[in-house]
Design a protein around this motif. Sequence first.
Motif, PDB file in Angstrom:
ATOM      1  N   GLN A   1       9.253  -2.340   7.267  1.00  0.00           N
ATOM      2  CA  GLN A   1      10.300  -2.880   6.405  1.00  0.00           C
ATOM      3  C   GLN A   1      11.527  -3.329   7.199  1.00  0.00           C
ATOM      4  O   GLN A   1      12.618  -3.450   6.664  1.00  0.00           O
ATOM      5  N   ASN A   2      11.323  -3.545   8.501  1.00  0.00           N
ATOM      6  CA  ASN A   2      12.399  -4.060   9.344  1.00  0.00           C
ATOM      7  C   ASN A   2      12.079  -5.507   9.712  1.00  0.00           C
ATOM      8  O   ASN A   2      10.964  -5.813  10.111  1.00  0.00           O
ATOM      9  N   LEU A   3      13.072  -6.349   9.586  1.00  0.00           N
ATOM     10  CA  LEU A   3      12.896  -7.743   9.988  1.00  0.00           C
ATOM     11  C   LEU A   3      13.428  -7.892  11.409  1.00  0.00           C
ATOM     12  O   LEU A   3      14.635  -7.782  11.637  1.00  0.00           O
ATOM     13  N   PHE A   4      12.528  -8.112  12.367  1.00  0.00           N
ATOM     14  CA  PHE A   4      12.948  -8.299  13.755  1.00  0.00           C
ATOM     15  C   PHE A   4      13.034  -9.797  14.037  1.00  0.00           C
ATOM     16  O   PHE A   4      12.036 -10.511  13.879  1.00  0.00           O
ATOM     17  N   LEU A   5      14.206 -10.232  14.426  1.00  0.00           N
ATOM     18  CA  LEU A   5      14.417 -11.644  14.752  1.00  0.00           C
ATOM     19  C   LEU A   5      14.865 -11.759  16.206  1.00  0.00           C
ATOM     20  O   LEU A   5      15.747 -11.015  16.640  1.00  0.00           O
ATOM     21  N   VAL A   6      14.253 -12.654  16.927  1.00  0.00           N
ATOM     22  CA  VAL A   6      14.723 -12.966  18.276  1.00  0.00           C
ATOM     23  C   VAL A   6      15.078 -14.437  18.274  1.00  0.00           C
ATOM     24  O   VAL A   6      14.202 -15.286  18.112  1.00  0.00           O
ATOM     25  N   ASP A   7      16.349 -14.712  18.434  1.00  0.00           N
ATOM     26  CA  ASP A   7      16.824 -16.095  18.325  1.00  0.00           C
ATOM     27  C   ASP A   7      16.228 -16.752  17.079  1.00  0.00           C
ATOM     28  O   ASP A   7      15.674 -17.857  17.144  1.00  0.00           O
ATOM     29  N   ASP A   8      16.291 -16.047  15.972  1.00  0.00           N
ATOM     30  CA  ASP A   8      15.875 -16.499  14.642  1.00  0.00           C
ATOM     31  C   ASP A   8      14.362 -16.514  14.410  1.00  0.00           C
ATOM     32  O   ASP A   8      13.909 -16.776  13.299  1.00  0.00           O
TER      33      ASP A   8
ATOM     34  N   VAL B   1       9.595 -11.502  14.934  1.00  0.00           N
ATOM     35  CA  VAL B   1       8.674 -10.800  15.837  1.00  0.00           C
ATOM     36  C   VAL B   1       7.935  -9.767  14.986  1.00  0.00           C
ATOM     37  O   VAL B   1       8.555  -8.889  14.398  1.00  0.00           O
ATOM     38  N   TYR B   2       6.610  -9.883  14.922  1.00  0.00           N
ATOM     39  CA  TYR B   2       5.860  -9.013  14.015  1.00  0.00           C
ATOM     40  C   TYR B   2       5.540  -7.649  14.603  1.00  0.00           C
ATOM     41  O   TYR B   2       5.376  -6.690  13.891  1.00  0.00           O
TER      42      TYR B   2
ATOM     43  N   TYR C   1       3.932 -15.911  16.399  1.00  0.00           N
ATOM     44  CA  TYR C   1       2.498 -15.633  16.431  1.00  0.00           C
ATOM     45  C   TYR C   1       2.298 -14.234  16.984  1.00  0.00           C
ATOM     46  O   TYR C   1       2.924 -13.848  17.977  1.00  0.00           O
ATOM     47  N   TYR C   2       1.482 -13.467  16.304  1.00  0.00           N
ATOM     48  CA  TYR C   2       1.083 -12.171  16.841  1.00  0.00           C
ATOM     49  C   TYR C   2      -0.434 -12.068  16.728  1.00  0.00           C
ATOM     50  O   TYR C   2      -1.022 -12.448  15.714  1.00  0.00           O
ATOM     51  N   THR C   3      -1.062 -11.568  17.755  1.00  0.00           N
ATOM     52  CA  THR C   3      -2.516 -11.449  17.712  1.00  0.00           C
ATOM     53  C   THR C   3      -2.971 -10.222  18.481  1.00  0.00           C
ATOM     54  O   THR C   3      -2.288  -9.774  19.401  1.00  0.00           O
ATOM     55  N   TYR C   4      -4.084  -9.666  18.048  1.00  0.00           N
ATOM     56  CA  TYR C   4      -4.788  -8.713  18.907  1.00  0.00           C
ATOM     57  C   TYR C   4      -6.255  -9.071  18.932  1.00  0.00           C
ATOM     58  O   TYR C   4      -6.793  -9.642  17.972  1.00  0.00           O
TER      59      TYR C   4
ATOM     60  N   ASN D   1      -4.585 -11.804  13.400  1.00  0.00           N
ATOM     61  CA  ASN D   1      -3.356 -12.477  13.842  1.00  0.00           C
ATOM     62  C   ASN D   1      -2.519 -12.867  12.641  1.00  0.00           C
ATOM     63  O   ASN D   1      -2.990 -12.862  11.503  1.00  0.00           O
ATOM     64  N   ILE D   2      -1.295 -13.182  12.914  1.00  0.00           N
ATOM     65  CA  ILE D   2      -0.421 -13.787  11.898  1.00  0.00           C
ATOM     66  C   ILE D   2       0.389 -14.869  12.588  1.00  0.00           C
ATOM     67  O   ILE D   2       0.858 -14.695  13.720  1.00  0.00           O
TER      68      ILE D   2
END
Lengths: 297, 777
Positions: B177-184, B187-188, B368-371, B387-388
């Motif tokens: 439930q945390n929104l992680f933003l790096v330069d907008d 990050v998932y 993009y996040y993938t495993y 992935n997402i």
Amino acid sequence: MQIRQLPWIWLTLTRGAWLRGRAPRRLLGGAGLLAALLLTTGCGLQKDVDVDLPAEPAQLVVECYLEDGKVPELTVTETVPYLSAPTATVLNDVTVTLTSPTGRVETLVFRPGRNFTTRKFYTHRGLRVLRIRPGDTWQLSVKDTKGRVVTGAATMPATVPFDTVEWKFNDRPADERRALVTVKFQDPPGVGDYYRFQIHRDSISGAREVDYNPEDRLLDGQLITLGTSYEFEPDDTLFVTLYHLDRPYYRFLQSVDDAQSANGNPFGQPAAVQSTVQGGIGVFTILNYQRRQIIVR
Amino acid sequence: MRFYSFRVALALLLLLAPLTLLAQAQYLLRGVVRGTDGGALPGANVAVPTLGLGAATDANGRYELSLPAGRHRVVASFIGYKTVTEDVNLRGPQRLDLVLSAGTELQEVVIEGSGTLEQKLQTTQMGVERLSAREAKLLPALFGEVDILKTLQLKPGVQNGGEGTSGLFVRGGSADQNLFLVDDAVVYNPNHLFGLFSTFNSDVVQSVDLYKSGFPAQYGGRLSSVVDVKLREGSRDSFGVSGGIGLISSRLAVEAPIKKGKGSFLVAGRRTYFDVFTRQINKLNEDTKDYNPIPDYYFYDLNLKANYQLTDKDQVFLSGYFGNDVFGFNSTRGFNFDFHWGNRSATARWSHVFSPKLFTNSTATWSYYTYNIANKLDQFSFGLGSNIRDWNLRSDWEWRPTEKHVVRFGGSGTVHHFGVGRLQANGGSFNIGQNVEYDGLEGGLFAADNFTVTDKLALDYGLRLTGFRSGSNDYGGLEPRAAARYSLTPSLSLKASYALMYQYVHLVTNSGASLPTDIWYPSRLSVKPQRSQQVSTGFSWLLGAGKFLLTDEVYYKWAQRQIDFRDGAQLFVNPELDAEFLFGRGWAYGNEIYLEKKQGKTTGWLGYTLAWTKREFEPQRGTNGINGGRAFFPTYDRRHNLTLVLLHKLNKRVNLTGSFVYTSGNPTTLPTARIGVQDVYGGELQAVPIYPDRNSFRLPSYHRLDLGVVYKLKPWRTIGGESDLTLSIYNAYNRRNPYFIYIDEVKNEETGLPERYRARQVSLFPVIPSLTYNFKF
């Protein structure tokens, strides 16, 4: 210690847990523990602690696997506080009956003993061999004098024969030469078939060299191949067994595995044992399996 | 999708209605505050002390002050930089860019001006923590790896997921439930090595803002927090190299102007080297019979950032991230295993200033996040992955019609692709391919006004309209946000806030930790959007002639449609995954007290949180729910949490730092009873644990002291530059903190039969000293 060592990680994978979809979580549980393992092993980072575990009322625990052509045996015990001493307590006030599909009642008498073939203990034993066919449903009733009652019903799954049982050696030098074993079988049409694949070395009462429970969720109606890693030595005598399970028994096995994994795994979620019986804890099922003896050479 | 366009337009009009107040005869002074290296400085303080006016720079280093015509002395200050004073003669709207140079003493020395505390006193924003990378770099760190997320865990209201992990649990919210933003860019999975390290390389982080409540209307999509990470910009004036050599990883960053004074780029990388050692150990043991090789493991990060000033009014930014964790294993028994996971993101932003009163940011991001897991044994092979991927466009506008109003409005749209599960398996006679994928469309419109009603009263109110579509499933909702500040005295402010949040994407996880195999799943079918509301109130009190700020906040948060999973759920490659979810509610409340000092030789903070968090999943979907439908404490519930952080500048070369943490033990589930299961053919009698209510047991309390020394070395004679040695001592008094407890079976050595059972506590980290060498030239 219950932390799974590294080989467990790939054994989990090779032994097919991925077919039932739990391998990645377990893998990560194991792999994530790698760092913990490296740090805690030998660093004195474990110690005994006193914990105050609340006492829950004892429940009856039943374990009974019926087989066609065998005299029925059943073990009835009860839950004990986890930290209590491992002393055997035999309940001598329990009445056990089985009811056949035709309504005939078979009484299992209290006669504690040990089956010399399986080396399993039992508390109650039937008086005659049972004839059970696939599709037959049997009822179980277990009562004690304190008013505790456990009931259950089980249906014998259909027979799923082997297609082939094969083995193959690797190309390593003679002293490292090992064989893998594969079995093939035809999954019946329709999702919802569950299996248990076991290999025993030398004797079916010994340790299980291979033991995992695939399902046909992603393999419905196909010719399924199950295999092992290169782990058997030349001239090993192996007993290869394929059980066809019903869903309640499969869920019981899965939940027992989950419950054990959660003890000692900080990534695990504690899971309740999914009993196939009502009124207590345990399993009542009818086995249907194919077994073949092979010598790998 | 139901966007309620007319109602929204009406709502926005109502929001903007108070803007009819007319502008005063004052002029706007605006500009950008940069370091001498050309990088913008977000969070710097710009003030006109004689008028008692001040402002903090925004994420792009911009500031604005509305001043009466005439001569003024403007003072700019920022952590670790020399304070700069400039005189202006204001006869109309004017631009004044300010350049701050790093302090002559240790670069990281905290010399933050008191203005920051005053701004925290004056702002309507509650529940926000701003942290600069410089602060994080000074504090002692596990294995010497500076981690900005772990520093955030030292703030009140923020819990970790376990010893040494960088997961955040904010005011009773779960990790997803945390929104992680790096330069907008979203990050998932901001974790390496199962959460022991975060993906944020401290060499490139400029600052982090953590919002715990009173969320500004421009943020949405998660229930519990926003972690807004801004990366620093490269030097616009000169070529530079910086880096560090640590216990487990090394870092290197290179920066240079693209065109002097106009633009710059920054490239930074980090890589661990566990694998270098484990490969050597494996090599030494390759002739050992039955030796199980240690798997290869490493992770790396690569950051790129570039900026260019096109015109006086236009600036463009590019930012990119690429990181991977790699875990590989080759067994002598013919088994090969490869597992890698990682994030990638890219941001392109164009900033345009229309007028001194109106500017905009247009941003495009890709995340993009993938495993992927690949496994091979002889003729068998399988691959498993998920992935997402997001494409996002957003437009943010800021308009200052009068000195009393700051209006922000804009919109964003995201195209999600959820690769929920992919399985490929091949064997002698079978070939399985299964792919579960969904698409989603998420949109948001927002408008908010920060309205200074009087000298004493300020309001910040806004509205966010969000919508989500996945397949034929449409969801939407209005998210009102409001905050108010009332100054009782010049040094004491009362504050209150309310926020409603929706979350349309959900993390599928069945463990207590953040694992790389956790899957993101859209709202669809029975899986409705999560929703939470939070009210908070409190005060900020400036003490000790402005040297200390005491803040107290009370909050209550309640959330619906919280998710969990049925026992034995099939979470991987399941096209009917929605049937495995269970839905419940959660609520959390507590009080956070926070005393901070940011001026002088000794700085730091003291925080104490008293909090409760509960969740409840009633019987449903043929199950007994969770815990039989009774409410339970999740594992991240902590009753008491105390943190003390001190930074002391001993002299020009030496900085001493320390942090102390005390938290109540986390809830856990221990088996109370056991049964014996013999199983069918083969094997031994096994003890199977029977679990009582979920999390009905608490681990012993956790406390730890970390100490650090930063020693600045003499500049190199040949090339100048600077370097330091950073000594960290993690867990200085070697406390055996509980990581988990399990029940162990002790067997008789002769008979092999169980003799007794005992509870064992496992601790993770003993005292761990580490030394890191950092350099910059």
